[in-house]
Design a protein around this motif. Structure first.
Motif, PDB file in Angstrom:
ATOM      1  N   LEU A  23      -7.548  -1.948   0.664  1.00 19.16           N
ATOM      2  CA  LEU A  23      -6.211  -2.455   0.947  1.00 19.16           C
ATOM      3  C   LEU A  23      -5.688  -1.827   2.225  1.00 19.16           C
ATOM      4  N   THR A  24      -6.025  -0.549   2.471  1.00 21.83           N
ATOM      5  CA  THR A  24      -5.630   0.121   3.708  1.00 21.83           C
ATOM      6  C   THR A  24      -6.163  -0.643   4.915  1.00 21.83           C
ATOM      7  N   LEU A  54      -7.574   3.086  -2.681  1.00 18.74           N
ATOM      8  CA  LEU A  54      -7.129   1.763  -2.234  1.00 18.74           C
ATOM      9  C   LEU A  54      -7.512   1.533  -0.776  1.00 18.74           C
ATOM     10  N   PRO A 110      -4.312   7.890   3.150  1.00 22.08           N
ATOM     11  CA  PRO A 110      -4.620   6.467   2.930  1.00 22.08           C
ATOM     12  C   PRO A 110      -6.080   6.117   3.221  1.00 22.08           C
ATOM     13  N   LEU A 156       0.832  -1.203   0.000  1.00 19.61           N
ATOM     14  CA  LEU A 156       0.000   0.000   0.000  1.00 19.61           C
ATOM     15  C   LEU A 156       0.865   1.251   0.000  1.00 19.61           C
TER      16      LEU A 156
END
Length: 471
Positions: free
Chosen positions: A465-466, A462, A457, A181
């Motif tokens: 995914l975080t 994403l 983030p 990430l």
């Protein structure tokens, strides 16, 4: 054959081509350790003068490592292209240097240099590099073009790709996902997302392969992944249906050194065929990933050549590229400062070796990358790495390795950070691979100038995914 040259009324004599190549090499700790380095700057200069007069055809009849006992030499000789060599057949090493510099400065340089590549042997390329300044190495490499492709197209002019290296000391999936990430948010990974597993257990490798492939497919990321285990493990996992993009293998420039890695050319050919048979690429079918490094043969006691003489480490490194190009890999990189100060003592030696390796690999037709790195017990620091990174970018390096914060917590060495490459791209005007750049742009991760913009983030495209990474 013996070679000689006189400097300041003293004649220096060199006992054969192996000795001449070693004495002509820039000073480095590995050659001193092997006992083949020049004893003085005067002897080094004399060796370079003598080397400049050696006809290139000599390298086709006087082997540095005997073919009778070395399969790398046999491969180099068996795959040599005589028609391509005809461009420079009548040149000496010194005349080849002049030809390369003239060609690099002229029209159609990339086409002419690419046409020559199959006609050069690694020993020829190593020899000419010893006569070149750092600026010469950059100039010729920058004029050379080598393009490969799998899901991204690598080596295009004006592009600098990266390997995203999300290593974790316990192969923890959350830790690996967190580093992935981090890299993706900073525009890294277009050459490969490649993990060095702490364990070579096939189950661990398989789990990491699935983790990386799940991330790629979920977010439709145009990248390729690799888990850097032994090539035989990867071959077995392909047979079991694991999602393998790029089989990986460390290689060296002699059969004995490769025996130390437990690898043969036949294994590499099998891995190449197996991975290509999966047809997982979208824009190309180059599938192998090779890693090399000056000093690998010496550390494996595989550095002896004709007459039992030690061969200098840079010539042996170039021979590893001769092995690699037989298999049309997607990427190759030298881990230039990773093996330690026993082989490259300080920042000056690391910078020179990185430029040599890149020049030699690219001139031989390889998609050449560099791990711009050092170990903490070397006489080097991040300023040296900044210098090398900028020089390599000017030289048209295909890709560099990047790790979180420039510190690989699993392998315990210093490399380039994701931020380092962002700065380098901005300063030099280079960009990521085109397919990856389009993906970043599609997610709104680029600003109006095409640079990766700062993203929270938690608010990023994403964010799933975080959450997976526990961020």
């Amino acid at each position: 054959m013996r070679y000689s040259h006189t400097v300041r009324d003293r004649t220096y004599t060199f006992d054969g081509l192996v000795d001449l190549l070693a004495k002509a090499a820039p000073d480095r700790s590995g050659d001193r350790l092997a006992g083949c380095a020049a004893d003085s700057d005067a002897e080094r200069v004399a060796a370079r003068w003598a080397l400049a007069d050696v006809p290139l055809t000599t390298f086709l009849t006087d082997p540095v490592v005997p073919p009778e006992t070395d399969n790398v030499t046999r491969l180099i000789w068996d795959t040599h292209d005589g028609d391509a060599f005809s461009l420079v057949r009548h040149h000496t090493v010194g005349e080849l240097r002049d030809w390369l510099l003239d060609t690099a400065a002229g029209p159609d340089a990339a086409t002419r240099l690419s046409a020559l590549a199959p006609g050069l042997t690694p020993e020829m390329v190593a020899a000419v590099s010893k006569l070149m300044r750092n600026q010469d190495l950059v100039s010729v490499a920058a004029a050379t073009s080598v393009t490969t492709a799998f899901r991204t197209t690598l080596g295009l002019p004006g592009r600098l790709a990266t390997r995203l290296q999300p290593n974790h000391p316990a192969d923890d999936p959350t830790g690996v996902a967190g580093a992935v990430l981090d890299g993706l948010l900073l525009g890294a990974g277009d050459a490969v997302i490649g993990v060095n597993p702490a364990s070579d257990n096939p189950r661990t490798v398989r789990d990491l392969l699935h983790l990386l492939d799940d991330i790629r497919t979920r977010y439709e990321i145009p990248v390729q992944s690799s888990v850097l285990t032994h090539v035989t493990t990867t071959i077995d996992l392909i047979a079991q249906g694991a999602p393998v993009d790029l089989p990986f293998q460390s290689i060296a420039g002699t059969q004995r050194a490769n025996d130390g890695f437990g690898v043969t050319p036949a294994m590499l050919a099998e891995a190449n065929d197996a991975a290509r048979g999966l047809a997982r690429g979208s824009v190309g079918d180059n599938v192998l990933y090779f890693e090399t490094g000056q000093g690998a043969a010496l550390s494996a006691d595989g550095h002896h050549g004709t007459g039992g003489r030690p061969v200098d480490q840079q010539t042996l490194e170039a021979r590893a590229y001769g092995l690699a190009r037989v298999f049309d890999p997607l990427i190759v990189n030298t881990v230039v400062g990773f093996i330690g100060p026993e082989y490259l003592y300080d920042g000056k030696q690391i910078i020179r070796a990185g430029l040599e390796d890149h020049f030699c690999g690219k001139l031989l037709g390889l998609p050449m990358g560099v791990d711009v790195c050092y170990t903490t017990h070397a006489e080097a620091d991040q300023d040296d790495m900044d210098t090398l990174l900028l020089l390599l970018t000017a030289a048209g390096c295909t890709f560099v390795i990047t790790v979180p914060g420039a510190d690989d917590v699993m392998l315990g060495y210093q490399s380039a950070s994701f931020h380092d490459v962002l700065t380098t791209r901005r300063v030099t005007g280079t960009r990521p691979a085109p397919e990856f750049e389009a993906w970043l742009e599609g997610l709104g991760m680029l600003d109006d100038a095409g640079r990766v913009r700062a993203v929270d983030p938690g608010d990023s495209p994403l964010r799933e995914l975080t959450a997976k990474a526990g961020a």
